[in-house]
Design an enzyme around this catalytic site. Structure first.
Site, mmCIF file in Angstrom:
data_model
loop_
_atom_site.group_PDB
_atom_site.id
_atom_site.type_symbol
_atom_site.label_atom_id
_atom_site.label_comp_id
_atom_site.label_asym_id
_atom_site.label_seq_id
_atom_site.Cartn_x
_atom_site.Cartn_y
_atom_site.Cartn_z
ATOM 1 N N CYS A 120 -8.372 11.364 9.637
ATOM 2 C CA CYS A 120 -7.434 10.880 8.474
ATOM 3 C C CYS A 120 -7.690 11.391 7.173
ATOM 4 C CB CYS A 120 -7.297 9.231 8.238
ATOM 5 S SG CYS A 120 -6.036 8.636 6.984
ATOM 6 N N CYS A 123 -7.007 9.148 4.258
ATOM 7 C CA CYS A 123 -7.921 8.167 4.128
ATOM 8 C C CYS A 123 -9.423 8.585 3.281
ATOM 9 C CB CYS A 123 -8.190 7.471 5.349
ATOM 10 S SG CYS A 123 -6.803 7.002 6.335
ATOM 11 N N ASP A 124 -9.798 9.589 4.136
ATOM 12 C CA ASP A 124 -11.370 10.013 3.868
ATOM 13 C C ASP A 124 -11.400 11.383 3.027
ATOM 14 O OD1 ASP A 124 -11.918 7.645 5.596
ATOM 15 O OD2 ASP A 124 -11.688 8.965 7.169
#
Length: 393
Positions: A120, A123-124
């Site tokens: 992701c 996300c990261d």
């Protein structure tokens, strides 16, 4: 997040939600790095967020069945949910089984999840600001991830096993024309390599956990050419701090094959701009019905929506809290029996050996001298116990 958010909303609405899930949880449970894009949460890992949600859900009366579901029967009401060890009947079902990321299955991948290897970028990606990263894949997701990472990372290397992308032409052109993105055609990943990070202990710690698992951080990716005639044993190493595997997701919907409408990719279909599935009383929340956003916060939001949809449907169908309804029916029966007995013989609930006048509730009736006894629920239960009324209920 979807299932737990649904449970919190359902429990606060006076329903009796049961969350059936194995203890290892979903993707957020396996996210060891900090969750930085969930509003209001700071310095929290994925498991920390899940545990906080579980605690909140339990505080409102949610029950947890730590087991895996092996079969679901949606052919009649109530629905039947079977686990390895129990059978649960329910009037409504919220499905929040999520979608699993596809992985490459190469050495080092599992060990370095949360240590630089991710699925992701949204996300990261920010964790690798001003650092080199790689993206693996050739579809729209890989293009989107590469473009997202190119905004913050120092360089992006896109690794694809073929000589052309499967992605849309517009996305592919944006990637090919981006100055920060380098494409490695006809290339596949052989291994993710990492280095062990020394564990730092505070000087004031009295005890040191010698059994603590070592921490590894990604340092490079080993690749090889997939071109015809290339030597499979000839490898190249690319240094990087982050690697994003973007080869798709698999929704966990096998339990509902033949029972619920699904898209061609296996995601559950929802209808009428709601979370409702093709069977009345069944709702979908989170990534199991979302192949676009796939974020913790959007999953939690859809969980709340599913709970609200289910609550409205239950009310429309006349289903309520069966435990409370049974208790109300019992009280009504006892009150009826008590009223019938008043004309037969005078009886004071509290006139026995040890409870004379204890807790008596009485008021002087207007126009008369006799006190009028007002009984509450506890009074009725004591009276029923003393007289034997209700023993057959």
């Amino acid at each position: 997040p979807a299932g737990l958010a649904a449970a919190i909303y359902a429990a606060r609405a006076g329903l009796r939600p049961v969350v059936v899930a194995p203890p290892f949880g979903g993707q957020l449970m396996g996210k060891g790095v900090d969750v930085e894009n969930y509003p209001g949460l700071l310095d929290m890992t994925g498991p920390g967020v899940v545990q906080l949600m579980q605690k909140q859900a339990k505080s409102f009366g949610t029950l947890f069945e730590e087991d895996s579901v092996v079969e679901v029967d949606l052919s009649s009401h109530p629905f039947v949910v079977r686990t390895n060890h129990s059978t649960i009947n329910t009037h409504s079902l919220i499905i929040a089984t999520g979608a699993d990321s596809r992985w490459l299955g190469v050495p080092g991948e599992h060990k370095l999840r949360g240590g630089g290897v991710s699925t992701c970028a949204t996300c990261d990606g920010f964790l690798f600001r001003d650092k080199p990263v790689v993206v693996v894949g050739g579809g729209d997701t890989a293009m989107e991830d590469a473009l997202v990472l190119a905004r913050t990372s120092s360089s992006v290397t896109l690794i694809h096993r073929r000589d052309s992308f499967r992605a849309s032409h517009a996305l592919a052109q944006r990637v090919l024309n981006h100055p920060t993105i380098t494409v490695r055609w006809n290339t596949s990943v052989v291994e993710f390599k990492g280095t062990e990070v020394p564990i730092e202990y505070d000087d004031d710690e009295d005890e040191v956990d010698m059994d603590q698992e070592p921490i590894y951080r990604l340092s490079s990716v080993l690749i090889r050419s997939t071109s015809e005639g290339a030597d499979p044993n000839e490898h190249e190493e690319i240094s990087c701090d982050g690697a994003f595997v973007a080869i798709g997701h698999e929704p966990n919907t096998n339990l509902f094959n033949g029972q619920l409408a699904m898209e061609s990719t296996g995601y559950l279909e929802t209808f009428n701009s709601s979370t409702a599935c093709s069977v009345e009383g069944v709702y979908a929340a989170g990534d199991v019905a979302d192949h676009v956003y796939r974020q913790a916060i959007t999953s939690a939001g859809s969980g709340a929506m599913a709970s609200l949809d289910a609550e409205r449907w239950l009310s429309t169908m006349g289903y309520g809290n069966e435990e409370e309804e049974a208790e109300a029916a019992l009280m009504a029966e006892l009150m009826s029996s008590f009223e019938d007995s008043k004309g037969e013989a005078a009886y004071n609930v509290y006139d026995n050996d040890d409870m004379s006048h204890v807790g008596r509730k009485e008021s002087t009736a207007k126009g008369g001298d006799e006190p009028e006894v007002e009984l509450d629920q506890d009074d009725l239960l004591k009276w029923a116990s003393a007289t034997g009324v209700g023993s057959e209920l």
